[in-house]
Structures are given as C-alpha cells and as structure tokens.
Design an enzyme around this catalytic site. Structure first.
Site, PDB file in Angstrom:
ATOM      1  N   LYS B  81      39.467 -13.578  10.194  1.00 47.44           N
ATOM      2  CA  LYS B  81      38.257 -14.344  10.332  1.00 47.44           C
ATOM      3  C   LYS B  81      38.684 -14.963  11.448  1.00 47.44           C
ATOM      4  O   LYS B  81      39.861 -15.648  10.759  1.00 47.44           O
ATOM      5  CB  LYS B  81      37.515 -15.135   9.425  1.00 47.44           C
ATOM      6  N   SER B 156      30.010 -16.786   5.316  1.00 47.84           N
ATOM      7  CA  SER B 156      29.855 -17.312   6.636  1.00 47.84           C
ATOM      8  C   SER B 156      30.727 -16.291   7.193  1.00 47.84           C
ATOM      9  O   SER B 156      31.505 -16.390   8.371  1.00 47.84           O
ATOM     10  CB  SER B 156      30.724 -18.596   6.377  1.00 47.84           C
ATOM     11  N   SER B 180      31.156 -16.904   0.496  1.00 46.15           N
ATOM     12  CA  SER B 180      31.933 -16.142   2.266  1.00 46.15           C
ATOM     13  C   SER B 180      32.527 -14.988   2.259  1.00 46.15           C
ATOM     14  O   SER B 180      31.924 -14.453   3.555  1.00 46.15           O
ATOM     15  CB  SER B 180      31.997 -17.271   2.687  1.00 46.15           C
TER      16      SER B 180
END
Lengths: 96, 487
Positions: B81, B156, B180
């Site tokens: 990420k 997310s 997330s």
C-alpha cells in the site's frame, strides 16, 4: 455535550491552518453537521467513573540507550525539501 | 485446469521455486506482464519500478542457487500500500501533498519482508492518507473491483486487495485503522488480517490515527497470511508502541490447533442494514463451525451502537494532530506566492489535501478545540473503554467472535457520495480497532450477482495463531479462495 453542534468553520479552519474556499465551507458545514448530529448520541452513554482509553495496550517508559546510531545524511534528509540552499531549508521570512 | 501462475498461493509458488521448476525472475516477469495486461482496467497501482523488481528477483535466484534462500517468501513478489515506506521509492499516500515524495528509509515491515526473501514491488492505490472505505478518495483516481469493474474494491487498502484479486501480485500489505484491510479483502474475495495493536511495527507507515493503525497482510489463503504475519511481526525499538510479544511459527501452528472452539455471535452485528445475501453466507459459516463440533453462543457487545461515533472522534482527532506535519516546509507540497509563514501552511494544505482529508482535519481539530475537548474527545475515550470491556467480557465465555466483515458487498463507484453513508460501511470493523484486537476476513461465498462475501473472525489479543487456525479450518473445507475474477 453542547445542545446543538455549533461548528464555527472559520475558527476551526484557522486552528487547523487550512485555507477553505467559500464553497468548501458551505459543503463541510452541511456534511459535518450531519456527522456531529450523529455523534450527539454519545451523550446518552453513562461514563461516570470510567477511565479514558488512549491506547488499547499502553506501553509506558520505553527507554533507549543513549548511544549514537547511524542516521540519514544531510543530502538524504533534505532530498524532499521544497526549497533549500547550503544544506538548509528555505522558508518565508518570519521576522520583520 | 490448474490455476494460472499469477493466481497461485505463496505456498504453491514457494514449492515450485524450491523445486527449481520456476525461477524468481520468471515469476516476476509473469506478474509484470499480468499487471500490464489488466491494470489499465483495475487501476490498483499508483506506480511500480519493474527494473528494481527484476533486479531483486535476479538476486533472489542467485541466493537460491548458492543455497542461501532466506525463507518462505524467497522470490515472492509482495506489493505494498502506498503509505508504507520503501527506501528510494515514491510514497504518495495517494495524496497530491506527497506526489513527489521519495522515502529516505525502509519501513520496518519492508526490512522484514526483504529479510524473508520477498521481492518488494509496486505502490498500491488507497484512499488519501488511508481515509475512506472505497478507494475513491485517492488523488490519482479510484481503483476498480476486479469482480465487477463498475464497483469499488473497498478501502482504504483497495489497491492492495484489487491487485491481489486480479493476479497482479502474489501478496500485499495494507494498513487497517477502522477496517481498511478487512473490508477491501471481503469486497475483493481475498484473506485480510489486521493484527493485534502493537504486534507489527508502524515505523515507516504514514500515520493516520496512531492508536488505531496496524499494518497487516492480504493474501490468497489463510496459510499465506500466516507466512506473511510471521515475516512482519515482532518487537521494534523504532516504534515505542511496539509490543514485546512472543512470535510463534504461525504456519506450523495451523495444523496443531484443531479446536473445537467456542465461537460467539454478537447479536448487534446481525441487525438492520445487513445485506440478506451476506447474512445468509455468514449463517452458513456458523453452521459449518457448529457441524465441526464448535460451541456457538450468542453474545452481546452492548456498546456497539456507539463504535462509529467514538471512532470518528478519536480517529479524526489523531489525524488532525498527525497531519499537522504537512505544512509545506520540510517536505511535501509547497504553495507558491504565500504572503508569510502561516499563509504558506494554510495554502499548501489547501492545495495538497483532498476533500475527505480536509473534512477529517476540521472535525478532528474541532473535537480537540478548547470548550469541546471534554464533551467530545475525552468522552469518546471513555466510551472506548466501555467498548473494549464489552469484547474482553465476551472472551470470558468464547474464544473468538464470528461476524460479517462488511454489511454489504461491493457497491457501485460513486454510489455513496455522502460521507456519513460511507462511514457506515465500517460498522462491523471499527470496534476491533478501538479495542486493539486481531481480526481476519476470509471469503465465505458470493452474492447472486457474483460479488464476494467476507466472514470476519475476531480473536483475543496476541492470539493470531488461534485466529488463523480457525480460519484455516473453514478454508480447508471450502473452495471460495480458488475462484478468480475473469478479466
């Protein structure tokens, strides 16, 4: 809790050092009004005598030996600086 | 037909690499080609350094040839990420604020992955500064769900989940502040693990809400999650909230821990708003565990209804403090033409941050401001205590809790434009972060429209080995994880 959320966006934006356009102010006032209205229900919870939780597993007194460690070079540390000169970060004048 | 190479698990790939039927370079080339073929549609990557990845793969092949393979991740491409630092690579947090930022050092998880032999590759899209539940808040545009490109991948860590589901990478890391990792894992049909707070170092993670953030893996199988957790977990002196926990061999423990377990079903997680197909799939999973001899017991987490509000006070308060560092001075975006220092801060932040980040900074600043601190922030911290106690009380009676991960399957891009509606996506995941617990989402079925459904198992602090074993037991008896989207 305040009876009704009285969010003064100009004041809070100033505290947050965040310039907002008039359109953003209008939009945020409405959206955050909804969120704050939702949050009002926390006032219903009886928290008498309840200690606050800042961390689920608090670790306290974390010490490190006072020994010099290798770190970033000046060049590496300044690589992302928006403006620099002679190994220093340039900023707007702060003293008249 | 055997699964395509890019859909194989770490364990399967590891066996091929070990047997020299596959080289790390061949695997890396396959994954790069897959990304080139599908990411124009999925848009999971913010950037990637293919030359660097191939150089790492060549180094991995050389180690293996010399009999110096490092560990179970040797030669495996792992995507990160875009909030986790890799020295010399961009870290944007999917924000204009950090559009040109290059990390000066590795995050501890990056160091640990490399120590385990992994090829660290790709910067994966997410909501800006990890604030969101759909990856639509990225400054670089939304990521699509590989199962239906008109739908969101969740967030997310949406890029991490979508890239994995699409076969663009073999495992990924995400970060989980309110769900997330787990929610995008559920919406994309992969496994996602949020470890106990403090088990994995946060050093080198762009901070959102420091008392809630944890890094964790997204993988194709539970065994792969065990391998990834084993690589990244452990005490780190660079993170003062890092916990000195014993790290077992999570992969070996999967077989040793067979149950039967006592599983709690929190009644508050099965109320209004739960999609019927999701509810039915979770009921089937409960029936499976019951048939395995597990004790199923209804439990109550009475403060569940207050989790969302507590979370949005604490998370935004911490975010407003953490994001104060983005001032246009030392790094990040700097506005031109500011008239003085304070104006430079305000203009740089106005230009660098997107709307959701601004909204959360405003809310967080407000709840911490003079006159409102006690009513909002301090009260939320006290309710957090009650929420945490709910979970710990339940663990007197049960070993783990079983719930849906998300109340709904993947929704359409642009469908939830109202912030509050998006916040409600997290109702089953945020309590876990407030209480600091480990939790895992794994695939447990599909909706009639063919969208993946996630089952959430919530465990006891630092007992990830039990949690993984429970999930592994389910996975061994089902084949959801062998199904892949056609792209």
């Amino acid at each position: 809790m305040p009876a009704a959320p009285d969010l003064n966006l100009d004041h809070v934006a100033k505290l947050a050092r965040l310039a907002l356009t008039p359109a953003e102010k209008a939009q945020f006032a409405s959206q955050l009004g909804d969120v704050l209205h939702h949050i009002e229900q926390l006032a219903k919870v009886d928290v008498t005598g309840i200690e606050p939780t800042a961390h689920a597993f608090p670790v306290v007194n974390v010490w490190a030996d006072d020994v010099a460690q290798p770190g970033l070079s000046v060049e590496a540390a300044l690589r992302n600086a928006p403006a620099q000169r002679e190994h220093m970060i340039l900023v707007p004048k702060v003293v008249e | 037909m055997a699964a395509e190479l890019f859909f194989k698990s770490i364990e399967e790939l590891g066996a091929l690499l070990e047997a020299k039927q596959l080289s790390a370079t061949e695997l890396m080339r396959t994954v790069i080609a897959r990304r080139q073929a599908v990411d124009g549609r999925v848009k999971a990557f913010n950037s990637s350094d293919d030359a660097d990845a191939l150089a790492q793969a060549a180094a991995s092949d050389a180690r293996r040839a010399a009999g110096q393979a490092r560990g179970p991740l040797e030669g495996i491409p792992v995507g990160l990420k875009d909030v986790i630092a890799v020295a010399g690579q961009p870290l944007t947090a999917s924000s204009k604020m950090l559009a040109n930022f290059v990390s000066p050092y590795d995050a501890t998880v990056t160091v640990n992955l490399k120590k385990a032999g992994a090829i660290v590759w790709g910067r994966l899209n997410c909501d800006e500064f990890a604030m969101g539940s759909s990856t639509e808040n990225s400054a670089f545009g939304p990521t699509a769900n590989p199962w239906d490109l008109a739908r969101v991948p969740g967030g997310s860590s949406g890029g991490s989940a979508a890239a994995l589901a699409a076969g663009e990478v073999c495992a990924t890391l995400g970060s989980d502040t309110g769900g997330s990792i787990r929610q995008p894992a559920a919406l994309c049909g992969v496994v996602g693990l949020k470890p106990t707070y403090g088990l994995v170092s946060r050093y080198g993670l762009a901070a959102f809400a420091s008392s809630l953030d944890q890094i964790g893996p997204l993988t194709r199988t539970v065994a792969d999650a065990a391998l990834m957790l084993g690589a990244i977990a452990g005490h780190d002196p660079h993170d003062s909230t890092s916990f000195k926990a014993e790290i077992p061999d999570y992969r070996a423990e999967l077989k040793k821990r067979q149950g039967p377990w006592r599983l709690g079903i929190p009644k508050e997680y099965f109320g209004a708003g739960l999609d019927p197909a999701v509810g039915a799939a979770v009921e089937q999973a409960i029936a499976f565990y019951r048939a395995q001899g597990c004790t199923i017991k209804e439990v109550s987490l009475p403060h569940t209804q207050f989790c969302l509000d507590t979370y949005y006070i604490i998370a935004t308060a911490e975010a407003s403090s953490n994001l104060a560092r983005y001032d246009g001075i030392r790094y990040g975006h700097r506005a031109k033409g500011a008239k003085d220092g304070v104006d430079l801060y305000a203009q740089s932040r106005a230009e660098g941050f997107g709307p959701e980040v601004k909204r959360r900074i405003i809310l967080g600043t407000y709840v911490l401001s003079s006159g409102y601190y006690d009513a909002y922030y301090l009260r939320a911290q006290k309710v957090r205590t009650l929420i945490r106690q709910d979970f710990l009380k339940a663990y007197h009676e049960v070993d783990a809790l079983l719930t849906p991960t998300s109340p709904m399957p993947a929704f359409r891009l642009g469908e939830k434009s109202d912030p509050l509606a998006l916040y409600l996506c997290d109702i089953y995941t945020i309590g876990v972060n407030l209480a600091g617990l480990p939790a895992l989402s794994l695939p447990c079925g599909f909706t009639p429209a063919g969208l993946p459904i996630g089952l959430q198992l919530i465990g006891q602090p630092f007992r990830e080995a039990d949690l993984l074993a429970m999930a592994h037991t389910y996975e061994q008896a089902h084949d959801w994880h062998t199904k892949h989207p056609s792209l």
